[in-house]
Design a protein around this motif. Sequence first.
Motif, PDB file in Angstrom:
ATOM      1  N   LEU A  40       6.430 -22.848  -9.767  1.00  0.00           N
ATOM      2  CA  LEU A  40       6.785 -23.731  -8.764  1.00  0.00           C
ATOM      3  C   LEU A  40       6.098 -25.025  -8.916  1.00  0.00           C
ATOM      4  N   ALA A  70      -0.309 -22.233  -2.568  1.00  0.00           N
ATOM      5  CA  ALA A  70       1.012 -21.673  -2.441  1.00  0.00           C
ATOM      6  C   ALA A  70       0.770 -20.300  -1.823  1.00  0.00           C
ATOM      7  N   SER A  96      -2.014 -17.913  -3.862  1.00  0.00           N
ATOM      8  CA  SER A  96      -2.114 -18.275  -5.214  1.00  0.00           C
ATOM      9  C   SER A  96      -3.424 -18.915  -5.335  1.00  0.00           C
ATOM     10  N   TRP A 113       7.608 -18.458  -0.397  1.00  0.00           N
ATOM     11  CA  TRP A 113       6.215 -19.009  -0.690  1.00  0.00           C
ATOM     12  C   TRP A 113       6.115 -20.240   0.125  1.00  0.00           C
ATOM     13  N   ARG A 114       5.119 -20.466   0.887  1.00  0.00           N
ATOM     14  CA  ARG A 114       4.819 -21.750   1.538  1.00  0.00           C
ATOM     15  C   ARG A 114       3.615 -22.600   0.719  1.00  0.00           C
ATOM     16  N   VAL A 115       4.272 -23.842   0.713  1.00  0.00           N
ATOM     17  CA  VAL A 115       3.358 -24.761  -0.254  1.00  0.00           C
ATOM     18  C   VAL A 115       2.464 -25.747   0.986  1.00  0.00           C
TER      19      VAL A 115
END
Length: 373
Positions: free
Chosen positions: A225, A245, A254, A275-277
């Motif tokens: 990503l 992430a 992460s 995934w949420r950044v």
Amino acid sequence: LAVLCCLGAALSQEASGENEQVKCTGRVLDTEGKPIPDASVILYEVQKVSEYDPPKVSPPREKRTGSDGTFAFTAATKPDESQVGYLIVRKGGFATTWLQWSMTEDRECDLTMGEPTELAGIVVDENDRPIADARVRIEFGVIDRQDDEYDLLEAVVSEPFDVRTDADGRFAFSNLPAEATFDFVVSKVGRATVHTYDPESDCAEAQFSPGQTDIKIILPPEAKLQGTVRTKSDGKPVGGLKVVALPVDLAYPSEPAVSSEDGSFCFGGLAAGCWRVQLAPPTDGLADWVAEPVDANLAAGQTTNGITLELVKGAIIEVLVKDGESGRPIADARLEITSSQDDMWSSIRTDETGLAKLRVLPGEHCVEMAYKE
């Protein structure tokens, strides 16, 4: 926005325990109750820094048990549960064992060392081909004690529990206690990192038991990503900001990434899924920026580009925490604040004046709790 919180129980700064000492003592015994002399007992002091940063581990301290199997450690007491001690006990011919010590109080415990037991398996790719030189660590271990008590072991002190797969993809841990259960974290460059532990399961038991030798762990190709961090007002890139992430299913986050001078960041070793950044809050002090989180659906073996975190100044919440009886400000109190927009939690502490500050996105926020151990 300014908020005043009063804690009901009287708390004095002098009674915080910061200068007091706590002890962890005990005996190391065999299965017949006989003392084991000259066993190595190593204390790791682990301090949680923040939700997204790896914990700090103090230099290990080693003691040897005496002829009567006894050991003793003394440390400065900790005002809350952000610091935990792990005692790892090793002796040739015996299974390694451990003890988890909450460093807010004394602990005394007899530790039994039995016959070593093997736990083994294989790491393969998505086509069932063995993966050599994959790193396999015990991420989570549980030993059941009496009276519904148990001692946890976490990956931060996994140095004795860290192996590599051989040319056939096989791994083995040969010195584990039969009464414990374990879960792993498995990694390899170019592959998604796999955690076998289910965070929603019972923390008193892990998935694998010593004696199992047929464990199979599949490492799929990694997803990547990539994105940038920019100011929303003029689109300028901003470097030096910590980005994380998070899997939307609330599994393991992460490792944090730090944006480069051109605002770019990159995550590798991710599993397929949503995934949420988002920005990670600074370890200390008030954040300079906030940004709306961005969700991304990742496919195995593919790189997702174009993620942009748009920085804004937002608003600042100020919370003053006072003793409910004396009215004095309380330093180092912990506050938990949630956002109604995305249910995200933030944890902050008060300074020496009893004041805590948090930069947030515009919207509704709630101080869920304020407390001091």
